[in-house]
Design a protein around this motif. Structure first.
Motif, PDB file in Angstrom:
ATOM      1  N   TYR A  22      43.231  30.139  35.926  1.00  0.00           N
ATOM      2  CA  TYR A  22      42.768  30.481  34.570  1.00  0.00           C
ATOM      3  C   TYR A  22      42.267  31.911  34.465  1.00  0.00           C
ATOM      4  O   TYR A  22      41.931  32.385  33.411  1.00  0.00           O
ATOM      5  CB  TYR A  22      41.666  29.513  34.138  1.00  0.00           C
ATOM      6  CG  TYR A  22      42.144  28.083  34.161  1.00  0.00           C
ATOM      7  CD1 TYR A  22      43.135  27.651  33.258  1.00  0.00           C
ATOM      8  CD2 TYR A  22      41.649  27.171  35.088  1.00  0.00           C
ATOM      9  CE1 TYR A  22      43.603  26.349  33.300  1.00  0.00           C
ATOM     10  CE2 TYR A  22      42.115  25.871  35.135  1.00  0.00           C
ATOM     11  CZ  TYR A  22      43.093  25.471  34.233  1.00  0.00           C
ATOM     12  OH  TYR A  22      43.558  24.191  34.284  1.00  0.00           O
ATOM     13  N   PHE A  23      42.139  32.582  35.614  1.00  0.00           N
ATOM     14  CA  PHE A  23      41.676  33.970  35.582  1.00  0.00           C
ATOM     15  C   PHE A  23      42.851  34.932  35.473  1.00  0.00           C
ATOM     16  O   PHE A  23      43.927  34.644  36.010  1.00  0.00           O
ATOM     17  CB  PHE A  23      40.902  34.294  36.864  1.00  0.00           C
ATOM     18  CG  PHE A  23      39.550  33.656  36.922  1.00  0.00           C
ATOM     19  CD1 PHE A  23      38.438  34.328  36.417  1.00  0.00           C
ATOM     20  CD2 PHE A  23      39.371  32.387  37.453  1.00  0.00           C
ATOM     21  CE1 PHE A  23      37.179  33.732  36.472  1.00  0.00           C
ATOM     22  CE2 PHE A  23      38.139  31.799  37.496  1.00  0.00           C
ATOM     23  CZ  PHE A  23      37.027  32.471  37.002  1.00  0.00           C
ATOM     24  N   PRO A  24      42.603  36.066  34.832  1.00  0.00           N
ATOM     25  CA  PRO A  24      43.669  37.069  34.815  1.00  0.00           C
ATOM     26  C   PRO A  24      43.923  37.584  36.234  1.00  0.00           C
ATOM     27  O   PRO A  24      43.017  37.602  37.062  1.00  0.00           O
ATOM     28  CB  PRO A  24      43.123  38.171  33.916  1.00  0.00           C
ATOM     29  CG  PRO A  24      41.711  37.860  33.663  1.00  0.00           C
ATOM     30  CD  PRO A  24      41.424  36.465  34.061  1.00  0.00           C
ATOM     31  N   TYR A  25      45.122  38.014  36.508  1.00  0.00           N
ATOM     32  CA  TYR A  25      45.571  38.391  37.837  1.00  0.00           C
ATOM     33  C   TYR A  25      44.665  39.421  38.503  1.00  0.00           C
ATOM     34  O   TYR A  25      44.243  39.268  39.649  1.00  0.00           O
ATOM     35  CB  TYR A  25      47.010  38.916  37.717  1.00  0.00           C
ATOM     36  CG  TYR A  25      47.542  39.488  38.991  1.00  0.00           C
ATOM     37  CD1 TYR A  25      47.893  38.637  40.050  1.00  0.00           C
ATOM     38  CD2 TYR A  25      47.683  40.860  39.154  1.00  0.00           C
ATOM     39  CE1 TYR A  25      48.362  39.152  41.227  1.00  0.00           C
ATOM     40  CE2 TYR A  25      48.151  41.380  40.333  1.00  0.00           C
ATOM     41  CZ  TYR A  25      48.500  40.525  41.357  1.00  0.00           C
ATOM     42  OH  TYR A  25      48.967  41.042  42.529  1.00  0.00           O
ATOM     43  N   LEU A  27      41.551  40.295  37.862  1.00  0.00           N
ATOM     44  CA  LEU A  27      40.223  39.772  38.136  1.00  0.00           C
ATOM     45  C   LEU A  27      40.237  38.841  39.350  1.00  0.00           C
ATOM     46  O   LEU A  27      39.335  38.828  40.179  1.00  0.00           O
ATOM     47  CB  LEU A  27      39.732  39.019  36.895  1.00  0.00           C
ATOM     48  CG  LEU A  27      38.232  38.699  36.860  1.00  0.00           C
ATOM     49  CD1 LEU A  27      37.436  39.993  36.877  1.00  0.00           C
ATOM     50  CD2 LEU A  27      37.912  37.876  35.622  1.00  0.00           C
ATOM     51  N   ARG A  28      41.334  38.100  39.406  1.00  0.00           N
ATOM     52  CA  ARG A  28      41.468  37.133  40.491  1.00  0.00           C
ATOM     53  C   ARG A  28      41.392  37.835  41.844  1.00  0.00           C
ATOM     54  O   ARG A  28      40.695  37.415  42.755  1.00  0.00           O
ATOM     55  CB  ARG A  28      42.816  36.430  40.349  1.00  0.00           C
ATOM     56  CG  ARG A  28      42.754  34.971  40.754  1.00  0.00           C
ATOM     57  CD  ARG A  28      44.113  34.415  40.917  1.00  0.00           C
ATOM     58  NE  ARG A  28      44.887  34.501  39.669  1.00  0.00           N
ATOM     59  CZ  ARG A  28      46.196  34.252  39.624  1.00  0.00           C
ATOM     60  NH1 ARG A  28      46.866  33.959  40.719  1.00  0.00           N
ATOM     61  NH2 ARG A  28      46.845  34.340  38.484  1.00  0.00           N
ATOM     62  N   ASN A  29      42.092  38.930  41.961  1.00  0.00           N
ATOM     63  CA  ASN A  29      42.106  39.701  43.203  1.00  0.00           C
ATOM     64  C   ASN A  29      40.729  40.197  43.583  1.00  0.00           C
ATOM     65  O   ASN A  29      40.323  40.129  44.732  1.00  0.00           O
ATOM     66  CB  ASN A  29      43.039  40.913  43.044  1.00  0.00           C
ATOM     67  CG  ASN A  29      44.375  40.615  43.686  1.00  0.00           C
ATOM     68  OD1 ASN A  29      44.553  39.532  44.235  1.00  0.00           O
ATOM     69  ND2 ASN A  29      45.288  41.558  43.595  1.00  0.00           N
ATOM     70  N   GLN A  30      40.039  40.704  42.541  1.00  0.00           N
ATOM     71  CA  GLN A  30      38.693  41.231  42.776  1.00  0.00           C
ATOM     72  C   GLN A  30      37.765  40.128  43.290  1.00  0.00           C
ATOM     73  O   GLN A  30      37.052  40.301  44.271  1.00  0.00           O
ATOM     74  CB  GLN A  30      38.115  41.808  41.465  1.00  0.00           C
ATOM     75  CG  GLN A  30      38.752  43.117  41.041  1.00  0.00           C
ATOM     76  CD  GLN A  30      38.485  44.223  42.048  1.00  0.00           C
ATOM     77  OE1 GLN A  30      37.362  44.355  42.529  1.00  0.00           O
ATOM     78  NE2 GLN A  30      39.508  44.994  42.395  1.00  0.00           N
ATOM     79  N   ILE A  31      37.814  39.008  42.589  1.00  0.00           N
ATOM     80  CA  ILE A  31      36.933  37.894  42.967  1.00  0.00           C
ATOM     81  C   ILE A  31      37.213  37.456  44.395  1.00  0.00           C
ATOM     82  O   ILE A  31      36.301  37.244  45.202  1.00  0.00           O
ATOM     83  CB  ILE A  31      37.098  36.709  41.980  1.00  0.00           C
ATOM     84  CG1 ILE A  31      36.574  37.116  40.610  1.00  0.00           C
ATOM     85  CG2 ILE A  31      36.360  35.466  42.505  1.00  0.00           C
ATOM     86  CD1 ILE A  31      36.759  36.066  39.540  1.00  0.00           C
TER      87      ILE A  31
END
Ligand SMILES: Nc1ncnc2c1ncn2[C@@H]1O[C@H](COP(=O)(O)OP(=O)(O)OP(=O)(O)O)[C@@H](O)[C@H]1O
Ligand SMILES: [Mg+2]
Length: 459
Positions: A22-25, A27-31
């Protein structure tokens, strides 16, 4: 505490796997990046997993896994509460390993670490004919990150080496025989050991020392630039324990045995092929070398009929059997021992036996080729005592003195002595056996040849 922390992190990862879509791509990487960093910050341990099966298809059993399994077997038997048992080594000894989801600890140079066993179970393929549940086992090693270098460097190689050594100790040894140009094998289960071998004690000790030194000298041979091999020549009359000693050697060192029948080898090429196929940690045996090879180096292709008849009558083993003509030459054998042999790996013993050492070509028995010449001879008193202890379980008897005197005068082989000491009735009266031996010795002393038990009975 850390075990709990581990499970918290595991559950966080689980939820992350569900929600990440559900996260944008970006942001996902950062998280992901920061969560990994956070995890290593609070969880200072490193984990390494060793899966049971490796390779592209995951079909090959990993060598590391089985080494670790062997290495952990001793630790598991003292620490783990649930164990798996399996039979190994001639169906005699039990090998224990830890059951799934068990943990044992280990210490190396004062550093503590943990091994856990686990398995991943995947659902069976519904289209598959075999409804076996696919289980993938693994071992997981956990250690503190400050010890990274020590563990990845010396500890792991130590574990693999130890594990391999245990495996070699537990493996089933094989007896290979050649039929034509290939080897076939059976499980080698000869009970002979140096303890049961009757011979001069000092000589026996010297042989054992020599063998043990050889088996440990890999590094030495490498340093001096010589192939890790050693040749033994065992000679003596029939029935003095040459074959028995070879079995004892194999049992002592844990080597495989290759019993090479030269008369079945067609030519030098075939011989070379057979010898190259032998594995390391093995003993290659050529029995009765004087009978299996024409030692002039030139093969007599046609024998006069008369000669043949004489040979058949006297029971001499012929080099040509069933019309097959063996073309193996002495030089072929020597070339192999010196040449190719040296190039194809180490830890090999080659043992020749013969009843007539004087008949052998000097080229074959010179030092460097055959490193050690061992004479097995008639039974002395010391050897007799050993046989009496093994066969009759006695260390002294009033008849021993008589036997000692007789043995000094009479030549009798250990095989003949053993024959007289073999239990023949359930009563097992020691005196009867010893008297039967004395009787045979006395007869032999009177000029007759050493006679067998049957002949003694008839008399
Ligand atoms: N030194 C010994 N110690 C214990 N047992 C022996 C000894 N020598 C011979 N024997 C017994 O005698 C039997 C025959 O011995 P073995 O086959 O080793 O003789 P060999 O020297 O190989 O004879 P050959 O030259 O005929 O091949 C063995 O089964 C063994 O039980
Ligand atoms: Mg023999």
């Amino acid at each position: 505490m850390f075990a709990q922390l581990g499970s918290i992190i595991a559950s966080m990862m689980f939820f992350w796997a569900i929600f990440q879509q559900y996260f944008p791509y970006q942001l996902r990487n950062q998280i992901e990046k920061y969560s990994q960093k956070l995890a290593t910050l609070i969880y200072p341990y490193i984990q390494i997993t060793f899966h049971e099966f490796t390779g592209e298809q995951k079909l090959m059993r990993s060598e590391a896994y089985s080494s670790i399994e062997n290495y952990l077997s001793t630790k598991a038997s003292t620490q783990a509460k649930r164990l798996k048992g399996d039979i190994a080594k001639n169906n005699q000894s039990l090998v224990l390993s830890m059951d799934d989801h068990e943990e044992v600890s280990d210490e190396f140079n004062g550093v503590k670490l943990w091994w856990a066993s686990g398995k991943n179970v995947s659902k069976p393929n519904s289209f598959s004919l075999h409804h076996n549940i696919d289980e993938k086992r693994y071992y997981k090693l956990t250690f503190h990150k400050v010890n990274r270098d020590l563990i990845l460097g010396s500890y792991l190689s130590f574990v693999l080496k130890e594990g391999k050594a245990i495996k070699v100790k537990n493996r089933q040894r094989k007896l290979y025989t050649n039929s034509g140009s290939y080897w076939s094998h059976v499980v080698f289960e000869h009970p002979s050991t140096f303890e049961t071998l009757a011979m001069d004690l000092e000589k026996k000790k010297m042989i054992i020392d020599d063998l043990i030194t050889f088996s440990k000298a890999g590094e030495f041979y490498g340093r001096i630039g010589r192939a890790w091999k050693r040749g033994y020549l065992l000679y003596g009359p029939p029935g003095t324990g040459k074959s028995t000693m070879i079995a004892a050697m194999a049992n002592l060192l844990g080597y495989d045995l290759y019993d090479l029948e030269l008369t079945a080898v067609k030519d030098n090429t075939e011989l070379r092929k057979l010898l190259i196929e032998t594995s390391s940690k093995s003993i290659i045996v050529i029995e009765d070398i004087d009978c299996s090879l024409d030692l002039t180096g030139q093969r007599t292709k046609k024998k006069a009929k008369k000669d043949e008849e004489v040979e058949r009558k006297s029971g001499v083993v012929m080099e040509e059997r069933e019309g097959r003509m063996s073309q193996v030459t002495l030089s072929g054998l020597l070339n192999f021992i010196d040449g190719l042999w040296s190039a194809c790996g180490g830890e090999r013993l080659i043992v020749f036996t013969t009843n007539y050492v004087e008949k052998l070509d000097p080229a074959l028995v010179r030092k460097g080729r055959m490193d050690k010449h061992i004479e097995l001879s008639y039974c002395g008193f010391e050897a007799f005592k050993m046989l009496a202890k093994n066969y009759l379980n006695i260390e002294s008897h009033y008849l021993f003195d008589t036997i000692c005197e007789l043995l000094e005068e009479v030549e009798i082989t250990p095989a003949d002595v053993a024959e007289h000491l073999m239990p023949k009735s359930s009563s097992g009266d020691v005196q009867v056996y010893l008297k039967s031996l004395i009787h045979a010795l006395e007869l032999a002393k009177e000029g007759a040849k050493v006679i067998s038990v049957e002949d003694a009975k008839k008399l």
